[in-house]
Design a protein around this motif. Structure first.
Motif, PDB file in Angstrom:
ATOM      1  N   PRO A 193       3.295 -16.863  -3.663  1.00 31.74           N
ATOM      2  CA  PRO A 193       2.099 -17.569  -4.146  1.00 31.74           C
ATOM      3  C   PRO A 193       2.388 -18.556  -5.273  1.00 31.74           C
ATOM      4  O   PRO A 193       3.315 -18.372  -6.066  1.00 31.74           O
ATOM      5  CB  PRO A 193       1.197 -16.433  -4.631  1.00 31.74           C
ATOM      6  CG  PRO A 193       1.620 -15.247  -3.849  1.00 31.74           C
ATOM      7  CD  PRO A 193       3.094 -15.402  -3.652  1.00 31.74           C
ATOM      8  N   GLU A 194       1.542 -19.580  -5.332  1.00 28.59           N
ATOM      9  CA  GLU A 194       1.696 -20.632  -6.334  1.00 28.59           C
ATOM     10  C   GLU A 194       1.662 -20.091  -7.745  1.00 28.59           C
ATOM     11  O   GLU A 194       2.327 -20.606  -8.648  1.00 28.59           O
ATOM     12  CB  GLU A 194       0.582 -21.671  -6.135  1.00 28.59           C
ATOM     13  CG  GLU A 194       0.579 -22.829  -7.135  1.00 28.59           C
ATOM     14  CD  GLU A 194      -0.294 -22.569  -8.350  1.00 28.59           C
ATOM     15  OE1 GLU A 194      -0.046 -23.202  -9.399  1.00 28.59           O
ATOM     16  OE2 GLU A 194      -1.215 -21.725  -8.251  1.00 28.59           O
ATOM     17  N   SER A 195       0.884 -19.030  -7.997  1.00 30.02           N
ATOM     18  CA  SER A 195       0.783 -18.488  -9.351  1.00 30.02           C
ATOM     19  C   SER A 195       2.130 -17.988  -9.852  1.00 30.02           C
ATOM     20  O   SER A 195       2.479 -18.180 -11.028  1.00 30.02           O
ATOM     21  CB  SER A 195      -0.242 -17.349  -9.388  1.00 30.02           C
ATOM     22  OG  SER A 195       0.154 -16.277  -8.541  1.00 30.02           O
ATOM     23  N   VAL A 196       2.911 -17.363  -8.981  1.00 31.75           N
ATOM     24  CA  VAL A 196       4.223 -16.833  -9.368  1.00 31.75           C
ATOM     25  C   VAL A 196       5.216 -17.972  -9.559  1.00 31.75           C
ATOM     26  O   VAL A 196       6.027 -17.964 -10.495  1.00 31.75           O
ATOM     27  CB  VAL A 196       4.725 -15.821  -8.317  1.00 31.75           C
ATOM     28  CG1 VAL A 196       6.095 -15.283  -8.709  1.00 31.75           C
ATOM     29  CG2 VAL A 196       3.739 -14.672  -8.162  1.00 31.75           C
ATOM     30  N   VAL A 197       5.157 -18.967  -8.678  1.00 32.21           N
ATOM     31  CA  VAL A 197       6.034 -20.138  -8.818  1.00 32.21           C
ATOM     32  C   VAL A 197       5.757 -20.842 -10.142  1.00 32.21           C
ATOM     33  O   VAL A 197       6.683 -21.216 -10.875  1.00 32.21           O
ATOM     34  CB  VAL A 197       5.835 -21.103  -7.635  1.00 32.21           C
ATOM     35  CG1 VAL A 197       6.684 -22.361  -7.825  1.00 32.21           C
ATOM     36  CG2 VAL A 197       6.198 -20.416  -6.315  1.00 32.21           C
ATOM     37  N   THR A 198       4.479 -21.007 -10.464  1.00 32.61           N
ATOM     38  CA  THR A 198       4.106 -21.653 -11.726  1.00 32.61           C
ATOM     39  C   THR A 198       4.616 -20.859 -12.917  1.00 32.61           C
ATOM     40  O   THR A 198       5.117 -21.437 -13.893  1.00 32.61           O
ATOM     41  CB  THR A 198       2.577 -21.817 -11.807  1.00 32.61           C
ATOM     42  OG1 THR A 198       2.138 -22.684 -10.760  1.00 32.61           O
ATOM     43  CG2 THR A 198       2.161 -22.395 -13.152  1.00 32.61           C
ATOM     44  N   LEU A 199       4.490 -19.543 -12.856  1.00 31.11           N
ATOM     45  CA  LEU A 199       4.996 -18.695 -13.934  1.00 31.11           C
ATOM     46  C   LEU A 199       6.468 -18.959 -14.196  1.00 31.11           C
ATOM     47  O   LEU A 199       6.887 -19.181 -15.345  1.00 31.11           O
ATOM     48  CB  LEU A 199       4.771 -17.220 -13.582  1.00 31.11           C
ATOM     49  CG  LEU A 199       5.489 -16.193 -14.464  1.00 31.11           C
ATOM     50  CD1 LEU A 199       5.046 -16.304 -15.916  1.00 31.11           C
ATOM     51  CD2 LEU A 199       5.264 -14.780 -13.929  1.00 31.11           C
ATOM     52  N   VAL A 200       7.280 -18.961 -13.151  1.00 27.91           N
ATOM     53  CA  VAL A 200       8.724 -19.145 -13.318  1.00 27.91           C
ATOM     54  C   VAL A 200       9.030 -20.546 -13.845  1.00 27.91           C
ATOM     55  O   VAL A 200       9.870 -20.722 -14.742  1.00 27.91           O
ATOM     56  CB  VAL A 200       9.452 -18.884 -11.989  1.00 27.91           C
ATOM     57  CG1 VAL A 200      10.943 -19.168 -12.131  1.00 27.91           C
ATOM     58  CG2 VAL A 200       9.236 -17.441 -11.539  1.00 27.91           C
ATOM     59  N   LYS A 201       8.346 -21.547 -13.302  1.00 27.57           N
ATOM     60  CA  LYS A 201       8.584 -22.920 -13.768  1.00 27.57           C
ATOM     61  C   LYS A 201       8.226 -23.082 -15.241  1.00 27.57           C
ATOM     62  O   LYS A 201       8.935 -23.749 -15.999  1.00 27.57           O
ATOM     63  CB  LYS A 201       7.780 -23.906 -12.920  1.00 27.57           C
ATOM     64  CG  LYS A 201       8.324 -24.087 -11.502  1.00 27.57           C
ATOM     65  CD  LYS A 201       7.511 -25.116 -10.730  1.00 27.57           C
ATOM     66  CE  LYS A 201       8.105 -25.373  -9.353  1.00 27.57           C
ATOM     67  NZ  LYS A 201       7.302 -26.371  -8.578  1.00 27.57           N
ATOM     68  N   MET A 202       7.140 -22.458 -15.669  1.00 23.23           N
ATOM     69  CA  MET A 202       6.739 -22.571 -17.070  1.00 23.23           C
ATOM     70  C   MET A 202       7.683 -21.798 -17.980  1.00 23.23           C
ATOM     71  O   MET A 202       7.971 -22.220 -19.106  1.00 23.23           O
ATOM     72  CB  MET A 202       5.288 -22.115 -17.240  1.00 23.23           C
ATOM     73  CG  MET A 202       4.287 -22.998 -16.511  1.00 23.23           C
ATOM     74  SD  MET A 202       2.545 -22.584 -16.821  1.00 23.23           S
ATOM     75  CE  MET A 202       2.277 -23.355 -18.420  1.00 23.23           C
ATOM     76  N   MET A 203       8.172 -20.675 -17.498  1.00 19.99           N
ATOM     77  CA  MET A 203       9.194 -19.938 -18.248  1.00 19.99           C
ATOM     78  C   MET A 203      10.436 -20.805 -18.432  1.00 19.99           C
ATOM     79  O   MET A 203      10.982 -20.917 -19.539  1.00 19.99           O
ATOM     80  CB  MET A 203       9.567 -18.651 -17.502  1.00 19.99           C
ATOM     81  CG  MET A 203       8.516 -17.562 -17.540  1.00 19.99           C
ATOM     82  SD  MET A 203       8.534 -16.725 -19.127  1.00 19.99           S
ATOM     83  CE  MET A 203       7.364 -15.405 -18.829  1.00 19.99           C
ATOM     84  N   ASN A 204      10.881 -21.424 -17.354  1.00 25.44           N
ATOM     85  CA  ASN A 204      12.101 -22.234 -17.411  1.00 25.44           C
ATOM     86  C   ASN A 204      11.935 -23.450 -18.314  1.00 25.44           C
ATOM     87  O   ASN A 204      12.873 -23.815 -19.049  1.00 25.44           O
ATOM     88  CB  ASN A 204      12.511 -22.673 -15.998  1.00 25.44           C
ATOM     89  CG  ASN A 204      13.108 -21.535 -15.195  1.00 25.44           C
ATOM     90  OD1 ASN A 204      13.506 -20.503 -15.734  1.00 25.44           O
ATOM     91  ND2 ASN A 204      13.175 -21.717 -13.876  1.00 25.44           N
ATOM     92  N   GLU A 205      10.769 -24.081 -18.261  1.00 24.71           N
ATOM     93  CA  GLU A 205      10.558 -25.226 -19.149  1.00 24.71           C
ATOM     94  C   GLU A 205      10.612 -24.795 -20.615  1.00 24.71           C
ATOM     95  O   GLU A 205      11.239 -25.453 -21.452  1.00 24.71           O
ATOM     96  CB  GLU A 205       9.224 -25.899 -18.865  1.00 24.71           C
ATOM     97  CG  GLU A 205       8.963 -27.066 -19.826  1.00 24.71           C
ATOM     98  CD  GLU A 205       7.675 -27.810 -19.564  1.00 24.71           C
ATOM     99  OE1 GLU A 205       7.132 -28.400 -20.527  1.00 24.71           O
ATOM    100  OE2 GLU A 205       7.200 -27.811 -18.413  1.00 24.71           O
TER     101      GLU A 205
END
Length: 363
Positions: free
Chosen positions: A339-351
């Motif tokens: 799901p997009e919510s999990v992808v967003t979580l990881v991307k925001m963590m990485n940023e």
């Protein structure tokens, strides 16, 4: 509300003061009535069809009402890296259009400064005396807020009670309306189903248990003066609950959440329940029209992108995997289908980890 109810509340507040006095002594020794449910990010307050808005909320606010962000934390590495990520995203969203986010304070209840004092605005307060929390660290939260509210100079008239594992997805406006704080409704806070226990702390003369909102203290946006009234009662109810074996067994890790909900009801406070306040992956699938991402649950998937909750997945992110130190930079993205919510979580963590200075094992 009759004389008995008034007397009970007076005794409870006095009891709160007495408990606060005893806590301080021990520290020295040890060195409108309606349930408001809002479905979406809409200034017009899109309401659940079975719920009406009180008459005093019919008018929309016309002026900015900045709120101060406050979160309680320890000096453990597990909490430190979460606070650093949260503060990073606060700084990214604070000054964007639509934001009413004001100042920021990490209320550190370790009793002593740590190595993040220069990075994150922090006020140090005392923890509860050793053993009083019975291993339930969340019990320090209401005591930390009591101390902070007594000693801090807070410019804003409102406060957002937040947690380290919150990430701001979008600029956050003030969702509260005057004496009606805004809160997120939790499906597992069920006062009606626990009426026998709830009545120990919320006597019948105060009204039906439906007066108790299905919330915890976070996220909540509330008037500063109102929180100052509720906080000692919240602390007192939390301690009483933890000391009662039946309550402790029934409520477990959400005990302090029930305590805040009950304390608010004892003061006659009802919250606007904002479903758009927060989302929680992996159960919430999209971040659209949500303000805060709360990554409290583990996210486990197989390589087909299928959720394997309760079983360690071939791909996973769980904050509890990083109890001793910060998450690594450049976490691998989830497999297709997640799901997009999990992808967003990881991307925001990485940023965040790529831009926060000195993000390494020394955090």
């Amino acid at each position: 509300m009759g004389r008995a109810s008034d007397l009970f509340l007076v005794l409870l507040v006095l009891g709160s003061s007495f408990v606060a006095y005893n806590v301080v002594t021990m520290i020295i020794h040890y060195s409108s009535s309606q349930n408001l449910v809002v479905d979406s990010m809409d200034d017009g307050l899109l309401l659940d069809p079975i719920v009406e808005k009180p008459k005093n909320l019919k008018k929309q606010k016309t002026t900015r009402a900045p709120f101060h962000i406050a979160l309680t934390a320890t000096n453990a590495p597990y909490g430190q890296w979460q606070c650093r990520i949260m503060y990073y995203w606060y700084k990214q969203k604070r000054n964007l259009p639509g934001s009413e986010m004001g100042g920021f304070t990490r209320v550190l209840h370790s009793g002593r400064p740590d190595n993040l004092m220069d990075e994150i605005p922090t006020v140090v307060v005392d923890p509860l005396p050793p053993g009083l929390d019975q291993g339930y660290i969340v019990l320090h939260r209401p005591w930390a807020f009591v101390q902070w509210l007594q000693q801090a100079t807070i410019e804003e008239e409102y406060i957002l009670m937040a947690e380290p594992d919150h990430i701001f997805l979008t600029p956050l406006p003030n969702l509260a309306y005057g004496g009606h704080p805004a809160a997120f409704p939790f499906f597992y806070i069920k006062p009606e189903q626990n009426e026998k226990i709830v009545r120990k702390y919320y006597p019948e003369e105060f009204g039906p248990v439906t007066n108790i909102d299905p919330i915890g203290n976070s996220p909540v946006i509330i008037e500063k003066n109102l929180l100052a009234e509720i906080a000692p009662t919240w602390m007192n109810v939390s301690l009483k609950m933890k000391q009662d074996p039946e309550t402790d067994k029934a409520f477990g890790w959400v005990l302090e959440m029930y305590a805040y909900a009950i304390a608010s009801a004892l003061h006659g406070v009802r919250h606007i329940l904002r479903k758009d306040f927060m989302l929680q992956p992996p159960w919430d699938l999209e971040t659209k029209n949500k303000y805060i991402l709360h990554y409290t649950y583990g996210c486990d998937y197989n390589l087909k992108g299928e959720l394997t909750y309760g079983k360690i997945g071939e791909w996973r992110f769980d904050k509890r995997s990083y109890l001793q130190g910060p998450i690594p930079k450049n976490l691998p993205l989830p497999p297709p289908g997640v799901p997009e919510s999990v992808v967003t979580l990881v991307k925001m963590m990485n940023e965040a980890t790529s831009n926060i200075p000195n993000w390494d094992s020394s955090s």
